[in-house]
Design an enzyme around this catalytic site. Structure first.
Site, PDB file in Angstrom:
ATOM      1  N   GLU A  78      43.016  37.625 -56.759  1.00 51.98           N
ATOM      2  CA  GLU A  78      41.903  38.409 -57.299  1.00 51.98           C
ATOM      3  C   GLU A  78      41.790  38.083 -58.781  1.00 51.98           C
ATOM      4  OE1 GLU A  78      41.496  42.698 -56.374  1.00 51.98           O
ATOM      5  OE2 GLU A  78      40.620  42.919 -58.383  1.00 51.98           O
TER       6      GLU A  78
ATOM      7  N   GLU B 164      47.697  45.593 -55.241  1.00 51.05           N
ATOM      8  CA  GLU B 164      48.170  45.994 -56.571  1.00 51.05           C
ATOM      9  C   GLU B 164      49.142  47.174 -56.545  1.00 51.05           C
ATOM     10  OE1 GLU B 164      44.630  46.339 -59.024  1.00 51.05           O
ATOM     11  OE2 GLU B 164      44.160  44.224 -58.752  1.00 51.05           O
TER      12      GLU B 164
END
Ligand SMILES: *[C@@H]1O[C@H](CO)[C@@H](O)[C@H](O)[C@H]1NC(C)=O
Ligand SMILES: *[C@@H]1O[C@H](CO)[C@@H](O)[C@H](O)[C@H]1NC(C)=O
Ligand SMILES: *[C@@H]1O[C@H](CO)[C@@H](O)[C@H](O)[C@H]1NC(C)=O
Ligand SMILES: *[C@@H]1O[C@H](CO)[C@@H](O)[C@H](O)[C@H]1NC(C)=O
Ligand SMILES: *[C@@H]1O[C@H](CO)[C@@H](O)[C@H](O)[C@H]1NC(C)=O
Ligand SMILES: *[C@@H]1O[C@H](CO)[C@@H](O)[C@H](O)[C@H]1NC(C)=O
Length: 690
Positions: free
Chosen positions: A253, A178
């Site tokens: 995810e 991320e």
């Protein structure tokens, strides 16, 4: 084919088929994409912390519920964090190279978990991804990409460590969780992998949103080396750019939702609709298992819960059985049918996906009818839609036309206080001339399959839930070297069992991180510390021995009670902190950053081992140094309760031994002894009768 074309195809088919059948299963038009598996993510960060020290019996049961084929979730992918010594959501995970000059493959618990998963399912795929990095990777900067070769070397050493020390083959490697990706680094990673014999390790990029798709379209070299575009929390949608790369698309995810029945509904909906709406062929749950203390961030956002190693209690929640609906009746390499011919939305809401074995002979259809309010995931927002009870006709065509019955597995999530029905085998569905009728209610999952292997695994109920047991003692003698102590959950820095230079201390636990890591949290955190116990602890006694080594040492150490924060907020934690410094000072503070000092003074410091003792009881705190009374003070009302904690003043080495945590009753008895030479009025609290 573009995403728009898919929608057009399925829309047309829906219009045509109303008069004939609601679900058509037809392989005459070929297949859709290959199925790449459903997975769980351990780490990101420290989410399996409490699992490793469960009693063996319950631990094996839990691992069976997660990984054993045809038993529970039967996961097909295990994704793990490559520890980076940095806080990565619910704790820090240790790096295999805290410093450039050392390497160690005995740290942490992800190695152990991967070995246990492979034991149960040799075909499970392993996927690894870093969150943060040790500071030295930055080469004097705060970016891991300062020298792409240094980072690639560091990552490939981890992959090699898995092979050399654990005989584990890592199948997929990611970039930086991320955060921004760096194309030069991705190329460098590929070439270092190839040079060192890891041609088969495939790159998933970039574990954020779909942005890298535009770069993949522009850069043919990048396109060659990215195996799949991995997006987080896609809300079942992929971008046009992502689809037009022609790459595999993964929800690398997803989920991260409290694991009650709504969480199960979320998971059921996205497992189907990530393919139906977004052509995603793999979905990975953050997290695998909620095994971190309650009150750390995102408590219970895992497929099941195991937070009581001391009692052995664990809970198999509905998301485990939702997973089983797909995983027990498919394998990686099965193929989705095309949209409109086995994949689509139901006429009155809900969705279906049909998957076919590589030989084309076996068929599994997963249907879900999750209603909007019962399937909301943590993110992104879920636009309104409606689902109604409906009767659907299923029509099998082409290779499947002669099927006479399919096995049926059924779940219905319950929201009225009665238990859900999860993963129950029902009577086979009979097909007459390739047709069968199915009655669908709300919040249901149905798997129709030609396979007969499914099993709803079970064990006798686990031991009942108990509070964290006091007194709690740990002298760290029972551990392997480099192991992380069991109940201490590092939030900043890492703890590792080492041999003390002082043989009379045997094994001790050491704060290992010398410099601030390259962070994953928005804030750079200092004050390495680990929490322990119960966030509801109010009155508590905590004691620990410490030694500050001569080289690379920290500036000070502390014990604390009522510590009320962990995760990325760890740096703003409040509590009652008792710091000792080698320049012969102590400070008692209400916060970790010591902006609110409650008391301070001098203490007799000398080289070697010392003991810090802290008792908090209602609005009083009492402290002792080397078992001699040091302070007795009034303390603020906030925070009311929190974890016990042990830590250091900044990065740098410190050794700890003989952790002892007890109730305030027991603590008072000890403190009375420590204060026996004090007659001060202010110690009425210690000397008064109970
Ligand atoms: C290593 O793992 C492979 C399977 O991946 C297995 O065939 C082999 O026997 C294992 N080797 C050892 C030494 O355990
Ligand atoms: C489905 O069919 C059954 C039996 O034919 C009928 O009783 C039921 O009302 C139907 N349900 C719906 C939602 O149409
Ligand atoms: C279905 O059965 C018919 C009649 O026995 C046969 O001709 C046909 O080949 C079968 N189809 C398949 C796909 O097995
Ligand atoms: C399915 O339902 C339709 C309409 O109710 C009926 O005509 C048909 O015979 C049923 N098919 C089967 C296989 O039961
Ligand atoms: C070793 O530790 C013990 C116990 O804390 C202490 O009494 C002793 O002085 C220490 N020895 C050295 C050489 O520091
Ligand atoms: C202390 O740091 C230096 C580098 O600054 C390193 O070479 C040495 O091994 C470290 N010592 C310990 C005990 O960690």
């Amino acid at each position: 084919m573009t995403f728009v074309a898919y929608i057009a195809v399925s829309y047309q088919v829906l219009l045509i088929k109303q008069s004939t059948a609601d679900i058509i299963i037809d392989d005459s038009l070929g297949y859709g994409r290959d199925f790449d598996g459903i997975g769980g993510l351990s780490g990101g960060g420290a989410t399996s912390k409490l699992l490793v020290n469960y009693p063996q019996e319950q631990r094996d049961q839990i691992l069976d519920f997660l990984f054993k084929p045809n038993f529970g979730a039967s996961l097909q992918i295990l994704k793990v964090e490559i520890g980076g010594d940095a806080q990565s959501t619910d704790g820090t995970e240790a790096s295999h190279m805290h410093n450039s000059w050392e390497e160690n493959y005995a740290r942490g618990y992800e190695w152990w978990l991967m070995v246990e998963a492979k034991k149960r399912n040799p075909n499970i795929k392993l996927y690894a991804l870093p969150w943060g990095f040790p500071g030295w990777i930055g080469q004097g900067t705060r970016s891991p990409y300062a020298n792409p070769g240094v980072l690639a070397d560091y990552i490939v050493r981890w992959i090699n460590g898995a092979r050399v020390h654990y005989n584990l083959t890592i199948d997929y490697i990611g970039i930086w969780n991320e955060k921004q990706y760096d194309i030069t680094y991705i190329k460098s990673l590929r070439s270092v992998l190839d040079q060192r014999g890891f041609q088969d390790v495939l790159i998933i990029a970039a574990d954020e949103k779909w942005e890298i798709s535009a770069d993949i379209k522009k850069d043919t070299d990048l396109a060659k080396i990215v195996h799949a575009v991995g997006c987080h929390y896609p809300g079942t949608l992929s971008s046009n750019d992502a689809v037009s790369t022609g790459k595999k698309l993964w929800a690398s995810e997803d989920y991260s939702t409290f694991n009650d029945e709504i969480g199960a509904g979320c998971w059921a909906r996205i497992l189907n609709q990530n393919y139906v709406n977004g052509l995603m062929t793999s979905t990975i749950s953050w997290n695998l298992i909620a095994s971190y203390y309650e009150d750390l961030p995102y408590y219970r956002d895992g497929l099941m819960t195991a937070v009581q190693p001391w009692s052995g209690n664990y809970v198999v929640q509905s998301p485990i059985w939702v997973t089983a609906h797909t995983t027990q009746f498919t394998s990686i390499g099965w193929k989705y049918l095309t949209h409109g011919n086995g994949v689509g939305k139901l006429p009155k809401g809900g969705s279906y996906v049909a998957l076919v074995s590589p030989a084309g002979s076996d068929l599994t259809v997963v249907i879900e009818t999750m209603t909007h309010d019962h399937s909301i995931c943590i993110r992104p927002a879920l636009p309104k839609y409606t689902v109604k009870a409906q009767n659907v006709t299923i029509t099998l065509k082409n290779h499947f036309v002669n099927i006479t019955h399919m096995n049926v597995w059924f779940s219905k999530l319950s929201f009225n206080g009665t238990p859900s029905t999860v993963f129950i085998k029902q009577n086979p569905l009979v097909f007459v001339s390739g047709q069968a009728n199915l009655s669908l209610g709300l919040d249901e999952m149905i798997t129709l399959t030609t396979l007969s292997e499914g099993v709803k695994g079970s064990y006798p109920p686990p031991p009942s839930s108990k509070p964290f047991p006091l007194p709690y003692k740990d002298n760290f003698e029972g551990y392997s070297l480099s192991e992380e102590p069991f109940m201490l959950a590092p939030q900043i820095g890492t703890l590792e069992v080492v041999k003390s230079q002082n043989t009379s201390h045997g094994q001790v636990v050491r704060q290992m991180v010398l410099h601030a890591p390259l962070k994953w949290c928005p804030i750079t955190l200092s004050f390495p510390y680990a929490v322990i116990g119960d966030h509801n602890w109010r009155n508590l006694f905590i004691e620990i021995d410490f030694e500050i080594p001569d080289v690379n040492a920290t500036d000070g150490v502390f014990v604390a009670a009522r510590v009320n924060e962990g995760g990325c907020e760890a740096f703003i934690a409040h509590g009652i902190y008792f710091f000792a410094f080698p320049d012969a000072r102590y400070i008692v503070a209400n916060d970790l950053a010591r902006t609110k000092v409650l008391s301070q003074g001098s203490l007799p410091y000398g080289k070697g081992w010392h003991t810090l003792s802290l008792l908090v009881q209602e609005q009083k705190a009492v402290g002792a140094y080397d078992k001699k009374g040091l302070f007795s003070i009034d303390i603020p009302t906030i925070p009311q309760s929190g974890f016990g904690a042990v830590g250091t003043d900044n990065f740098g080495l410190a050794d700890f031994d003989n952790l002892y945590i007890a109730t305030h009753e027991e603590g008072r008895a000890k403190m009375k002894n420590y204060f026996r030479h004090h007659v001060s009025q202010s110690l009425y609290f210690i000397h008064e009768q109970n």
